[in-house]
Design an enzyme around this catalytic site. Structure first.
Site, PDB file in Angstrom:
ATOM      1  N   ASP A 138       4.558   7.582  -0.254  1.00 17.71           N
ATOM      2  CA  ASP A 138       5.105   6.459   0.526  1.00 17.71           C
ATOM      3  C   ASP A 138       4.116   5.342   0.799  1.00 17.71           C
ATOM      4  OD1 ASP A 138       3.337   7.575   2.297  1.00 17.71           O
ATOM      5  OD2 ASP A 138       4.869   8.550   3.521  1.00 17.71           O
ATOM      6  N   GLU A 144       6.630  14.113  -4.217  1.00 20.84           N
ATOM      7  CA  GLU A 144       6.875  14.131  -2.762  1.00 20.84           C
ATOM      8  C   GLU A 144       8.031  13.185  -2.421  1.00 20.84           C
ATOM      9  OE1 GLU A 144       4.356  12.765   0.854  1.00 20.84           O
ATOM     10  OE2 GLU A 144       3.484  14.696   0.321  1.00 20.84           O
ATOM     11  N   GLU A 181       5.726   3.007   5.708  1.00 23.56           N
ATOM     12  CA  GLU A 181       5.933   4.102   4.760  1.00 23.56           C
ATOM     13  C   GLU A 181       7.400   4.459   4.529  1.00 23.56           C
ATOM     14  OE1 GLU A 181       3.637   4.091   7.152  1.00 23.56           O
ATOM     15  OE2 GLU A 181       1.715   4.273   6.101  1.00 23.56           O
ATOM     16  N   HIS A 189      -4.775   7.219  11.897  1.00 21.16           N
ATOM     17  CA  HIS A 189      -4.877   5.940  11.180  1.00 21.16           C
ATOM     18  C   HIS A 189      -3.594   5.140  11.103  1.00 21.16           C
ATOM     19  CE1 HIS A 189      -2.539   7.126   7.658  1.00 21.16           C
ATOM     20  NE2 HIS A 189      -3.012   8.329   7.874  1.00 21.16           N
ATOM     21  N   ARG A 247      -0.563   2.693  11.044  1.00 21.54           N
ATOM     22  CA  ARG A 247      -0.421   1.277  11.416  1.00 21.54           C
ATOM     23  C   ARG A 247       0.422   1.088  12.680  1.00 21.54           C
ATOM     24  NH1 ARG A 247      -1.990  -0.435   6.349  1.00 21.54           N
ATOM     25  NH2 ARG A 247      -2.456  -2.644   6.203  1.00 21.54           N
ATOM     26  N   HIS A 268     -11.410   7.132  10.270  1.00 19.94           N
ATOM     27  CA  HIS A 268     -10.868   6.376   9.128  1.00 19.94           C
ATOM     28  C   HIS A 268     -11.590   5.031   9.027  1.00 19.94           C
ATOM     29  CE1 HIS A 268      -7.820   4.302   6.675  1.00 19.94           C
ATOM     30  NE2 HIS A 268      -7.243   5.472   6.451  1.00 19.94           N
TER      31      HIS A 268
HETATM   32  C1  UD1 Z   1      -2.950   3.595   3.779  1.00 17.02           C
HETATM   33  C2  UD1 Z   1      -1.433   3.724   3.566  1.00 17.02           C
HETATM   34  C3  UD1 Z   1      -0.860   4.833   4.432  1.00 17.02           C
HETATM   35  C4  UD1 Z   1      -1.619   6.129   4.229  1.00 17.02           C
HETATM   36  C5  UD1 Z   1      -3.109   5.870   4.493  1.00 17.02           C
HETATM   37  C6  UD1 Z   1      -3.920   7.114   4.266  1.00 17.02           C
HETATM   38  C7  UD1 Z   1      -0.111   1.706   3.096  1.00 17.02           C
HETATM   39  C8  UD1 Z   1       0.463   0.464   3.635  1.00 17.02           C
HETATM   40  N1  UD1 Z   1      -0.790   2.466   3.961  1.00 17.02           N
HETATM   41  O1  UD1 Z   1      -3.147   3.124   5.108  1.00 17.02           O
HETATM   42  O2  UD1 Z   1       0.502   5.039   4.082  1.00 17.02           O
HETATM   43  O3  UD1 Z   1      -1.138   7.097   5.124  1.00 17.02           O
HETATM   44  O4  UD1 Z   1      -3.563   4.858   3.600  1.00 17.02           O
HETATM   45  O5  UD1 Z   1      -5.209   7.001   4.778  1.00 17.02           O
HETATM   46  O6  UD1 Z   1       0.027   1.990   1.925  1.00 17.02           O
HETATM   47  N2  UD1 Z   1     -10.864   0.974   4.132  1.00 17.02           N
HETATM   48  C9  UD1 Z   1     -12.133   1.005   3.599  1.00 17.02           C
HETATM   49  N3  UD1 Z   1     -12.431   1.952   2.662  1.00 17.02           N
HETATM   50  C10 UD1 Z   1     -11.539   2.881   2.238  1.00 17.02           C
HETATM   51  C11 UD1 Z   1     -10.247   2.852   2.796  1.00 17.02           C
HETATM   52  C12 UD1 Z   1      -9.919   1.879   3.736  1.00 17.02           C
HETATM   53  O7  UD1 Z   1     -12.987   0.209   3.967  1.00 17.02           O
HETATM   54  O8  UD1 Z   1     -11.879   3.727   1.398  1.00 17.02           O
HETATM   55  C13 UD1 Z   1     -10.519  -0.067   5.131  1.00 17.02           C
HETATM   56  C14 UD1 Z   1     -10.446  -1.485   4.509  1.00 17.02           C
HETATM   57  O9  UD1 Z   1     -10.872  -2.417   5.444  1.00 17.02           O
HETATM   58  C15 UD1 Z   1      -8.929  -1.632   4.250  1.00 17.02           C
HETATM   59  C16 UD1 Z   1      -8.384  -0.941   5.482  1.00 17.02           C
HETATM   60  O10 UD1 Z   1      -9.238   0.193   5.696  1.00 17.02           O
HETATM   61  O11 UD1 Z   1      -8.526  -2.970   4.125  1.00 17.02           O
HETATM   62  C17 UD1 Z   1      -6.948  -0.529   5.418  1.00 17.02           C
HETATM   63  O12 UD1 Z   1      -6.626   0.200   4.245  1.00 17.02           O
HETATM   64  P1  UD1 Z   1      -5.072   0.281   3.800  1.00 17.02           P
HETATM   65  O13 UD1 Z   1      -4.951   1.094   2.562  1.00 17.02           O
HETATM   66  O14 UD1 Z   1      -4.486  -1.073   3.790  1.00 17.02           O
HETATM   67  O15 UD1 Z   1      -4.366   1.002   5.013  1.00 17.02           O
HETATM   68  P2  UD1 Z   1      -4.501   2.450   5.587  1.00 17.02           P
HETATM   69  O16 UD1 Z   1      -4.341   2.319   7.056  1.00 17.02           O
HETATM   70  O17 UD1 Z   1      -5.684   3.117   5.042  1.00 17.02           O
HETATM   71  N1  UDP Z   2      -8.879  14.207   4.860  1.00 15.28           N
HETATM   72  C1  UDP Z   2     -10.136  14.201   4.251  1.00 15.28           C
HETATM   73  N2  UDP Z   2     -11.207  13.759   4.981  1.00 15.28           N
HETATM   74  C2  UDP Z   2     -11.095  13.330   6.258  1.00 15.28           C
HETATM   75  C3  UDP Z   2      -9.805  13.321   6.861  1.00 15.28           C
HETATM   76  C4  UDP Z   2      -8.716  13.752   6.128  1.00 15.28           C
HETATM   77  O1  UDP Z   2     -10.272  14.603   3.095  1.00 15.28           O
HETATM   78  O2  UDP Z   2     -12.105  12.964   6.858  1.00 15.28           O
HETATM   79  C5  UDP Z   2      -7.715  14.644   4.050  1.00 15.28           C
HETATM   80  C6  UDP Z   2      -6.761  15.615   4.702  1.00 15.28           C
HETATM   81  O3  UDP Z   2      -7.129  16.948   4.434  1.00 15.28           O
HETATM   82  C7  UDP Z   2      -5.419  15.266   4.044  1.00 15.28           C
HETATM   83  C8  UDP Z   2      -5.564  13.798   3.734  1.00 15.28           C
HETATM   84  O4  UDP Z   2      -6.951  13.488   3.815  1.00 15.28           O
HETATM   85  O5  UDP Z   2      -5.236  15.938   2.811  1.00 15.28           O
HETATM   86  C9  UDP Z   2      -4.784  12.995   4.724  1.00 15.28           C
HETATM   87  O6  UDP Z   2      -5.069  11.654   4.579  1.00 15.28           O
HETATM   88  P1  UDP Z   2      -4.674  10.563   5.638  1.00 15.28           P
HETATM   89  O7  UDP Z   2      -4.601  11.185   6.978  1.00 15.28           O
HETATM   90  O8  UDP Z   2      -5.621   9.437   5.431  1.00 15.28           O
HETATM   91  O9  UDP Z   2      -3.238  10.088   5.151  1.00 15.28           O
HETATM   92  P2  UDP Z   2      -1.737  10.634   5.334  1.00 15.28           P
HETATM   93  O10 UDP Z   2      -1.705  12.080   4.982  1.00 15.28           O
HETATM   94  O11 UDP Z   2      -1.342  10.366   6.750  1.00 15.28           O
HETATM   95  O12 UDP Z   2      -0.943   9.783   4.414  1.00 15.28           O
END
Ligand code: UD1
Ligand code: UDP
Length: 384
Positions: A97, A119, A133, A222, A224, A255
Site C-alpha cells: 500500500d 499482500e 495507504e 511513523h 503520516r 524512523h
Molecule cells: C513510507 C510509506 C508508508 C510505509 C512507510 C514504511 C507512502 C506514502 N508511505 O512512509 O506507507 O508504511 O514508508 O516506513 O508510501 N527518509 C530518509 N531515509 C530513508 C527513509 C526515509 O531520510 O531511508 C526520510 C526522508 O526525509 C523522506 C521521509 O523520511 O523524505 C519520508 O519518507 P516517505 O517514504 O515519504 O514516507 P514514510 O513516512 O517513510
Molecule cells: N524494522 C526494521 N528496523 C527497524 C524498525 C522496523 O527492520 O528499526 C522492520 C520491521 O521488522 C518490519 C518493517 O521494518 O518488518 C516495518 O516497517 P515500517 O514500520 O517502516 O512500515 P510498515 O510496516 O508500517 O509499512
C-alpha cells in the site's frame, strides 16, 4: 520464458519482497526475474537489500528529504515509464500500500502490462486511515490482474469488490518467510548472536542490561496520519511510562522521517531508560524483537511479525486493516490517546488478569513462512 519485474521502494516492501525475489530466482528456466527499486526510501531500503544480497537491475533513486506525496507519485510514474519501456516485463509485481506500489501499478496499466499484487485485499474502509495507504491499496487492487491475499479475510474483501475469484489466491504473508529466514540465520550461528550484541552496543543499547532482570519495550512509529498531535501524545505517553517503570528499558529505533524525529528527540532525549537509536537493519531488529517483552508500534509489518515470536503488540492506530490479529488476540489497538497507551502498556507489564500470558500464547494468523513458494507455483500455473 516470462520476464517478471518486481518493484519496491520502502523498507517494509523490501522485507516482504526480497524473499520472493530469491524464490523466483530459483527458477531461472521459467522466469527471468528483474528487480527495480524506486528508492522511495534510501538508507532504510539499502539495509534490506544488503541483508538479502539483492542487487537491483534498476534504481530510480527518487528520495528527497521530507518528500511529499506529489513528489513520490510523479517521480515513480515518470521513472517507471522508462524502466517498463526498457525491461518489457510480462508481469509487474508490486507490494501492499505504499505510493511506490500505486504509482507503479498505474505506470504498468498505462502500458497494459498485467500487475501482480502481493499482500492484496487489506482494508480499513476509511480512505483517511491509514492515509494515504488505504487509497494506495484500493488503486492497486483495481488495476491488479493477479491478487495474492495473505489471509482468507483479505480474499473476502476482494470478492466484496467484485474481483474475480479466479484471480485471487491466499498465500499467507511473505513477511513470515522473511522472519523465518532471519530467525534461522540467528539461531544457526552462535557467533552472529555475539556480533548482534556488539552491533546493538554500537547503536547505543547494551542488551546485557536485560540479563539483570530488566524488561524491554521495543517501540516504532511513523504513520503520516499520526504526525502532529498524535506523535506528541505518543511521546508524552512513553515519557510517563519511563518514569512509572524505571526498571523497564524503552528502546526506540527512530524512523528517518523528519516529522517523526523532531517530536521524538525533543520529548524523549536524555531520559535514562529511554534509548533513541537509529533505524536498525532487519537482522538486529528481529533480534531485538526476540529480546523484547512487548512492542508498542504503529507499523503494519510489526503487527504481523512480533506475534510470530510470541510478543504482544499494542498498536498506536485507531483503525486496522489487520483485524485477524485483533481477533486472534495477538494485538490490541490503543490509538494515540495518552491514557489508552499508558494503560495498555501498564496492563501488559503487570500481566493484569493474565493479559500478557494470553497475548503471548495466541496463534499468529499471518502464515507459515511458505507464502513465496505458493506465489511462484500459482503464477507458473496461471502463465502456462
Ligand atoms: C513510507 C510509506 C508508508 C510505509 C512507510 C514504511 C507512502 C506514502 N508511505 O512512509 O506507507 O508504511 O514508508 O516506513 O508510501 N527518509 C530518509 N531515509 C530513508 C527513509 C526515509 O531520510 O531511508 C526520510 C526522508 O526525509 C523522506 C521521509 O523520511 O523524505 C519520508 O519518507 P516517505 O517514504 O515519504 O514516507 P514514510 O513516512 O517513510
Ligand atoms: N524494522 C526494521 N528496523 C527497524 C524498525 C522496523 O527492520 O528499526 C522492520 C520491521 O521488522 C518490519 C518493517 O521494518 O518488518 C516495518 O516497517 P515500517 O514500520 O517502516 O512500515 P510498515 O510496516 O508500517 O509499512
Amino acid at each position: 520464458m516470462k520476464t517478471l519485474l518486481l518493484v519496491f521502494g520502502t523498507r517494509p516492501e523490501a522485507i516482504k519482497m526480497c524473499p520472493l525475489v530469491l524464490e523466483f530466482k530459483k527458477h531461472p528456466d521459467v522466469f527471468n526475474t528483474l528487480v527495480c527499486v524506486t528508492g522511495q526510501h534510501r538508507e532504510m531500503l539499502d539495509q534490506v537489500l544488503n541483508l538479502f544480497e539483492i542487487k537491483p537491475d534498476y534504481d530510480l533513486n527518487i528520495m528527497k528529504p521530507n518528500q511529499d506525496l506529489y513528489d513520490i507519485t510523479s517521480n515513480v510514474l515518470l521513472g517507471m515509464r522508462d524502466v517498463l519501456t526498457e525491461a518489457k516485463p510480462d508481469v509487474v509485481f508490486v507490494h501492499g500500500d505504499t505510493t511506490t506500489s500505486s504509482a507503479t501499478a498505474l505506470a504498468a496499466f498505462y502500458k497494459q502490462i498485467p500487475v501482480a499484487h502481493i499482500e492484496a485485499g487489506l482494508r480499513t474502509g476509511n480512505i483517511y486511515s491509514p492515509w494515504p495507504e488505504e487509497m494506495n491499496r484500493l488503486i492497486t487492487g483495481r488495476i491488479a490482474t493477479y491478487n495474492f491475499a495473505p489471509t482468507p479475510l483479505s480474499r473476502q474483501n476482494l470478492l466484496k469488490e467484485n474481483v474475480d475469484d479466479s484471480k485471487i489466491t491466499v498465500t499467507g504473508n511473505t513477511v513470515i518467510d522473511a522472519l523465518h529466514w532471519v530467525v534461522n540465520k540467528i539461531s544457526s550461528n552462535a557467533d552472529l548472536t555475539e556480533s548482534l550484541k556488539q552491533e546493538m552496543l554500537s547503536f547505543g543499547y547494551d542488551v546485557s542490561r536485560l540479563e539483570q532482570g530488566r524488561r524491554l519495550v521495543l517501540i516504532t512509529g511513523h504513520r503520516r496520519e499520526n504526525f502532529g498531535e498524535g506523535f506528541l501524545n505518543i511521546c508524552h505517553s512513553i515519557k510517563h511510562l519511563s518514569e512509572k517503570y524505571p526498571d523497564v528499558d524503552f528502546v526506540y529505533p527512530v524512523h528517518l522521517n523528519p516529522n517523526v524525529r523532531k517530536p521524538v528527540f525533543d520529548i524523549l532525549a536524555s531520559i535514562e531508560n529511554v534509548f533513541l537509536i537509529e533505524p536498525l537493519s532487519y537482522l538486529p531488529f528481529v533480534y531485538m524483537m526476540e529480546k523484547s517483552h512487548l512492542l508498542l508500534t504503529d507499523s503494519g509489518g510489526v503487527q504481523e511479525e512480533a506475534p510470530g515470536l510470541g510478543k504482544p503488540v499494542l498498536v498506536m492506530r485507531n483503525t486496522t486493516e489487520r483485524p485477524e490479529a485483533v481477533d486472534a488476540g495477538t494485538v490490541i489497538l490503543v490509538g494515540t490517546d495518552k491514557d489508552k497507551i499508558i494503560n495498555g502498556v501498564s496492563d501488559l507489564l503487570e500481566n493484569k488478569n493474565g493479559l500478557y500470558d494470553r497475548m503471548a500464547h495466541a496463534v499468529n494468523p499471518y502464515g507459515d513462512g511458505k507464502a513465496c513458494g505458493r506465489v511462484v507455483k500459482w503464477l507458473e500455473e496461471k502463465l502456462k
